[in-house]
Structures are given as structure tokens and as C-alpha cells.
Motif scaffolding. Structure first.
Motif, mmCIF file in Angstrom:
data_model
loop_
_atom_site.group_PDB
_atom_site.id
_atom_site.type_symbol
_atom_site.label_atom_id
_atom_site.label_comp_id
_atom_site.label_asym_id
_atom_site.label_seq_id
_atom_site.Cartn_x
_atom_site.Cartn_y
_atom_site.Cartn_z
ATOM 1 N N UNK A 41 -43.638 -77.978 -88.805
ATOM 2 C CA UNK A 41 -44.876 -77.258 -89.489
ATOM 3 C C UNK A 41 -45.420 -79.340 -89.641
ATOM 4 N N UNK A 42 -46.379 -79.187 -89.693
ATOM 5 C CA UNK A 42 -47.107 -80.824 -89.192
ATOM 6 C C UNK A 42 -46.937 -80.988 -91.420
ATOM 7 N N UNK A 43 -46.527 -82.342 -91.845
ATOM 8 C CA UNK A 43 -45.653 -82.788 -92.668
ATOM 9 C C UNK A 43 -47.562 -82.420 -93.484
ATOM 10 N N UNK A 54 -39.168 -84.044 -102.497
ATOM 11 C CA UNK A 54 -38.591 -84.107 -101.439
ATOM 12 C C UNK A 54 -38.008 -85.733 -101.362
ATOM 13 N N UNK A 55 -38.679 -86.386 -101.139
ATOM 14 C CA UNK A 55 -38.655 -87.724 -101.347
ATOM 15 C C UNK A 55 -37.937 -88.118 -102.141
ATOM 16 N N UNK A 56 -38.206 -88.009 -103.357
ATOM 17 C CA UNK A 56 -37.423 -88.311 -104.487
ATOM 18 C C UNK A 56 -35.908 -87.540 -104.599
ATOM 19 N N UNK A 57 -35.840 -86.991 -103.866
ATOM 20 C CA UNK A 57 -34.883 -85.868 -104.185
ATOM 21 C C UNK A 57 -33.354 -85.980 -102.566
ATOM 22 N N UNK A 58 -34.452 -86.504 -101.812
ATOM 23 C CA UNK A 58 -33.366 -86.754 -100.704
ATOM 24 C C UNK A 58 -34.207 -88.304 -99.951
ATOM 25 N N UNK A 59 -33.184 -88.961 -100.145
ATOM 26 C CA UNK A 59 -34.177 -89.816 -99.821
ATOM 27 C C UNK A 59 -33.646 -90.307 -97.921
ATOM 28 N N UNK A 60 -32.211 -89.985 -97.988
ATOM 29 C CA UNK A 60 -31.963 -90.692 -96.576
ATOM 30 C C UNK A 60 -31.810 -89.252 -95.998
ATOM 31 N N UNK A 61 -32.817 -88.205 -95.739
ATOM 32 C CA UNK A 61 -32.916 -87.026 -95.037
ATOM 33 C C UNK A 61 -33.568 -87.533 -93.502
ATOM 34 N N UNK A 62 -32.766 -87.466 -92.150
ATOM 35 C CA UNK A 62 -33.208 -87.707 -91.420
ATOM 36 C C UNK A 62 -33.561 -86.144 -90.376
ATOM 37 N N UNK A 71 -42.162 -67.591 -98.869
ATOM 38 C CA UNK A 71 -42.172 -67.375 -100.209
ATOM 39 C C UNK A 71 -42.677 -68.962 -100.549
ATOM 40 N N UNK A 72 -43.138 -69.371 -100.096
ATOM 41 C CA UNK A 72 -43.217 -71.561 -99.676
ATOM 42 C C UNK A 72 -43.131 -72.230 -98.227
ATOM 43 N N UNK A 73 -42.220 -72.865 -98.260
ATOM 44 C CA UNK A 73 -42.064 -74.444 -98.092
ATOM 45 C C UNK A 73 -40.117 -74.198 -97.396
ATOM 46 N N UNK A 74 -39.817 -74.841 -96.193
ATOM 47 C CA UNK A 74 -38.493 -75.034 -96.273
ATOM 48 C C UNK A 74 -38.789 -76.713 -95.529
ATOM 49 N N UNK A 75 -37.526 -76.822 -95.686
ATOM 50 C CA UNK A 75 -37.104 -78.532 -94.996
ATOM 51 C C UNK A 75 -36.122 -78.516 -94.547
ATOM 52 N N UNK A 76 -35.727 -77.919 -93.574
ATOM 53 C CA UNK A 76 -34.259 -78.178 -92.734
ATOM 54 C C UNK A 76 -34.461 -79.582 -91.956
ATOM 55 N N UNK A 87 -34.012 -77.298 -98.386
ATOM 56 C CA UNK A 87 -34.198 -77.523 -99.258
ATOM 57 C C UNK A 87 -35.261 -76.710 -99.292
ATOM 58 N N UNK A 88 -35.301 -75.671 -100.113
ATOM 59 C CA UNK A 88 -36.870 -74.202 -99.993
ATOM 60 C C UNK A 88 -37.606 -75.019 -101.646
ATOM 61 N N UNK A 89 -38.605 -75.503 -101.045
ATOM 62 C CA UNK A 89 -40.339 -74.560 -102.291
ATOM 63 C C UNK A 89 -40.394 -73.501 -102.428
ATOM 64 N N UNK A 90 -41.969 -73.409 -103.107
ATOM 65 C CA UNK A 90 -42.471 -72.445 -103.489
ATOM 66 C C UNK A 90 -44.130 -72.517 -103.096
#
Length: 170
Positions: A41-43, A54-62, A71-76, A87-90
Motif C-alpha cells: 500500500x502506498x504510505x 510507526x516512525x516513533x516506534x521503529x526509527x531504524x526500520x528499513x 482489521x487495519x494496517x500492517x507494516x512489514x 507491526x499491526x495497527x487497527x
């Protein structure tokens, strides 16, 4: 000339229609990371609250891919230790949980000690660390020996067997 234009419009409509039809909401399967091999999905389509958290929680994500589920959104993504994470969000963009998958050499020493003290003959094949808001982290440790596969759950220094399978003699 009209036939060419009409044919082009129909072709574009069919291609676009089939591409959007593949982005149907699907339930989240937690068995493995392979279950999230759906369209990204486009951001800009993700709830702004989820993106900010997500940007606060996982600053080093690539290698971040956002997906929409029932039920929401998933960042893989991959974290700084090269662990596979999601990380899963509703639907409102509120944090639900994060699962990190990694090998034995990356697991916390105290958790490894708890598991290996009882299952010293087993090989740790995978560790899944589950983090939720206002709850202690839960570790699901996948173990294997010559005849058995086990999944044990470790939380607050207590361990329990979740699943146990005997290997076949084939």
C-alpha cells in the motif's frame, strides 16, 4: 479510429479494475511472515496516526511495506538487527502489536537460559518476540530435536509448551 480509442479505454479499464481488485482486505494470518505476501500500500493510504506511531516506534526500520488487512494496517519491515518484523495497527491507526522474528544468537540471554536449561538437547530454530501495549513481552521459541518439534511460550520468566509434534519416520 474510434475502435482503437474504445479498445484502449476498455483495456485500461480492465487492467486498472483487476489491479484494484487484488487489494481486497484479507485477514491477518500470524503463522508466518509469508502470509503477508499481498500487495503493498502506498504510505499516503495508511492512517496518519499509524504512520506517526510507526516512525516513533521503529526509527531504524528499513524495507518497509504497508499492507491493508480486514482489521487495519500492517507494516512489514526489517529492523536494525536484520530481524523480520511486522507491526499491526487497527482501522483507527492505534498500535496493536509488534512481532519480531530472529535467530537464537539474537535472543535475550535470560530467555535463552530459561529455555536451554530445560531443553538443552534441542536446537532453537526461530524466536518470535511479541510486544503489546502495557503487557510484558512474550517470546515464542521454536525448538527441534531428532524426533520432536516444540513451540514454547516464555513470559515473565515462566515457560509453557504451546505445541508439540512428533516427526514422522518417513
Amino acid at each position: 479510429m474510434k475502435n482503437v480509442i474504445v479498445t484502449t479505454i476498455i483495456t485500461v479499464t480492465l487492467i486498472t479494475g483487476s489491479a484494484t481488485a487484488q487489494q481486497v482486505n484479507r485477514p491477518l494470518a500470524t503463522e508466518g511472515m509469508q502470509s503477508l505476501q499481498m500487495n503493498t500500500l502506498h504510505i499516503s493510504k495508511v492512517h496518519v496516526r499509524a504512520v506517526r506511531d510507526f516512525l516513533k516506534r521503529d526509527k531504524t526500520a528499513s524495507n518497509v511495506d504497508w499492507m491493508i488487512v480486514e482489521t487495519g494496517y500492517v507494516a512489514k519491515y526489517t529492523d536494525e538487527n536484520n530481524s523480520n518484523c511486522r507491526t499491526v495497527y487497527n482501522n483507527r491507526g492505534d498500535f496493536v502489536y509488534t512481532i519480531r522474528q530472529y535467530c537464537e544468537n539474537q535472543m535475550p540471554r535470560d530467555i535463552r537460559h530459561i529455555v536451554k536449561s530445560q531443553y538443552y538437547d534441542y536446537t532453537i530454530t526461530l524466536v518470535e518476540q511479541i510486544e503489546e501495549t502495557r503487557r510484558p513481552p512474550v517470546y515464542v521459541v521454536h525448538l527441534e530435536d531428532a524426533t520432536t518439534l516444540k513451540n514454547v511460550r516464555v513470559c515473565e520468566r515462566e515457560m509453557e509448551v504451546m505445541l508439540e509434534y512428533m516427526k514422522s519416520n518417513l
